[in-house]
Design a protein around this motif. Structure first.
Motif, PDB file in Angstrom:
ATOM      1  N   UNK A 135     -21.300  32.615 -51.770  1.00 41.19           N
ATOM      2  CA  UNK A 135     -21.296  31.615 -50.691  1.00 41.19           C
ATOM      3  C   UNK A 135     -22.244  32.055 -49.598  1.00 41.19           C
ATOM      4  N   UNK A 136     -23.074  31.137 -49.139  1.00 40.10           N
ATOM      5  CA  UNK A 136     -24.039  31.406 -48.072  1.00 40.10           C
ATOM      6  C   UNK A 136     -23.540  30.757 -46.784  1.00 40.10           C
ATOM      7  N   UNK A 189     -33.078  16.021 -49.464  1.00 45.07           N
ATOM      8  CA  UNK A 189     -31.907  16.883 -49.652  1.00 45.07           C
ATOM      9  C   UNK A 189     -30.600  16.125 -49.456  1.00 45.07           C
ATOM     10  N   UNK A 190     -30.623  15.093 -48.595  1.00 44.62           N
ATOM     11  CA  UNK A 190     -29.387  14.352 -48.353  1.00 44.62           C
ATOM     12  C   UNK A 190     -28.882  13.653 -49.614  1.00 44.62           C
ATOM     13  N   UNK A 191     -29.784  13.385 -50.550  1.00 39.80           N
ATOM     14  CA  UNK A 191     -29.368  12.649 -51.746  1.00 39.80           C
ATOM     15  C   UNK A 191     -28.866  13.550 -52.864  1.00 39.80           C
ATOM     16  N   UNK A 192     -29.192  14.834 -52.813  1.00 39.96           N
ATOM     17  CA  UNK A 192     -28.833  15.729 -53.918  1.00 39.96           C
ATOM     18  C   UNK A 192     -27.573  16.503 -53.547  1.00 39.96           C
ATOM     19  N   UNK A 193     -26.570  16.399 -54.385  1.00 46.00           N
ATOM     20  CA  UNK A 193     -25.315  17.082 -54.094  1.00 46.00           C
ATOM     21  C   UNK A 193     -25.273  18.453 -54.777  1.00 46.00           C
ATOM     22  N   UNK A 194     -25.691  18.524 -56.024  1.00 41.63           N
ATOM     23  CA  UNK A 194     -25.616  19.811 -56.722  1.00 41.63           C
ATOM     24  C   UNK A 194     -26.679  19.905 -57.807  1.00 41.63           C
ATOM     25  N   UNK A 235     -26.119  21.511 -49.277  1.00 38.57           N
ATOM     26  CA  UNK A 235     -25.823  20.710 -48.084  1.00 38.57           C
ATOM     27  C   UNK A 235     -27.150  20.423 -47.382  1.00 38.57           C
ATOM     28  N   UNK A 236     -27.186  19.493 -46.411  1.00 34.56           N
ATOM     29  CA  UNK A 236     -28.454  19.166 -45.740  1.00 34.56           C
ATOM     30  C   UNK A 236     -29.135  20.376 -45.089  1.00 34.56           C
ATOM     31  N   UNK A 237     -28.402  21.446 -44.773  1.00 37.48           N
ATOM     32  CA  UNK A 237     -29.037  22.602 -44.152  1.00 37.48           C
ATOM     33  C   UNK A 237     -30.054  23.283 -45.082  1.00 37.48           C
ATOM     34  N   UNK A 249     -24.180  26.718 -48.631  1.00 37.85           N
ATOM     35  CA  UNK A 249     -24.465  26.654 -50.072  1.00 37.85           C
ATOM     36  C   UNK A 249     -23.415  27.450 -50.838  1.00 37.85           C
ATOM     37  N   UNK A 250     -22.955  26.881 -51.938  1.00 38.07           N
ATOM     38  CA  UNK A 250     -22.054  27.598 -52.839  1.00 38.07           C
ATOM     39  C   UNK A 250     -22.716  27.669 -54.207  1.00 38.07           C
ATOM     40  N   UNK A 251     -22.788  28.868 -54.760  1.00 37.40           N
ATOM     41  CA  UNK A 251     -23.304  29.027 -56.122  1.00 37.40           C
ATOM     42  C   UNK A 251     -22.170  29.562 -56.982  1.00 37.40           C
TER      43      UNK A 251
END
Lengths: 152, 110
Positions: free
Chosen positions: B53-54, A82-87, A106-108, B62-64
């Protein structure tokens, strides 16, 4: 003589409304979407003009045949930490607005995963693009056959 | 106007450290601005959710940004790592300026 001209006239008559009808049918165009953007342009905006590389790390799950174009389930899994993927972005090739959803992670999130349901106006490709932290973009696409359109 | 929305956490039982699925569904027409009203013959105006937004304990994770090509009554599913008890809050806006939110408690067991 008179009879001949009369028959010619009658023969020609039905042709005129048919021609006019076909011209009229094309005239009332569908209203254009305010957010209309082509697939190529949307991809350019997302990847900053660099373009995306096809990769099997991006797993796109869509049905092969969608009976109803108004509800097409789309699932994306990216097999990277997950740390490598931004969107993650979901695009379509022939909808008037090629974009469907942009997801910023985000990493969460734990795992790069996203699922939703989209509309397809006709049979076309669904494309998933994953943008990585180094600016690289990976892409996967799959064709979907639609029997009833759902966009417009 | 308050809209009906649901947040679901799957699976229903989870522990600290697990990665769970968070599903969000909202009742919304998602008009494309290209359809005609059958009764009046007028084009229905564009009306769609453009931001979701989560938050977990008021921290955005997270933003969608959906577009009008997302289906009616949109469904979004993402993953979340459970780090402890707290509250998931989802804030969603549409293009006509309507803002709503929905919360769900996170209670990990064990």
């Amino acid at each position: 003589m008179q009879r001949r001209t009369f028959l010619q006239g009658v023969g020609a008559l039905p042709l005129v409304p048919i021609l006019a009808g076909s011209l009229l049918a094309e005239a009332p165009k569908k209203p254009k979407s305010k957010n209309a953007i082509s697939f190529q342009k949307a991809l350019e905006v997302i990847t900053n003009g660099k373009g995306a590389k096809a990769s099997d790390r991006v797993k796109l799950i869509v049905p092969e045949i969608a009976e109803n174009g108004a509800v097409v389930p789309v699932k994306v899994n990216v097999e990277l930490p997950i740390e490598r993927v931004r969107s993650i972005h979901i695009l379509t090739t022939k909808n008037s607005n090629a974009r469907s959803a942009d997801v910023f992670l985000t990493p969460r999130n734990g795992r790069p995963y996203f699922a939703t349901r989209i509309k397809l106006s006709q049979s076309q490709d669904v494309v998933a693009v994953a943008v990585l932290d180094n600016g690289e973009a990976l892409m996967a696409s799959k064709p979907v056959k639609v029997t009833i359109g759902g966009c417009g | 106007m308050a809209r009906k929305s649901i947040i679901k956490i799957k699976p229903r039982k989870y522990k600290v450290g697990d990665i769970v699925k968070v599903d969000f569904i909202v009742i919304h027409p998602m008009e494309t601005g290209m359809r005609k009203d059958k009764k009046t013959g007028k084009i229905k105006p564009l009306h769609y959710i453009n931001e979701v937004k989560f938050y977990f304990n008021d921290e955005l994770f997270t933003t969608i940004l959906p577009w009008e090509t997302v289906s009616t009554n949109p469904y979004f599913s993402i993953n979340m790592k459970v780090t402890g008890p707290g509250v998931i809050k989802v804030v969603y806006k549409d293009n006509l300026g309507e803002v709503n939110e929905k919360s769900k408690r996170v209670r990990p067991k064990g």
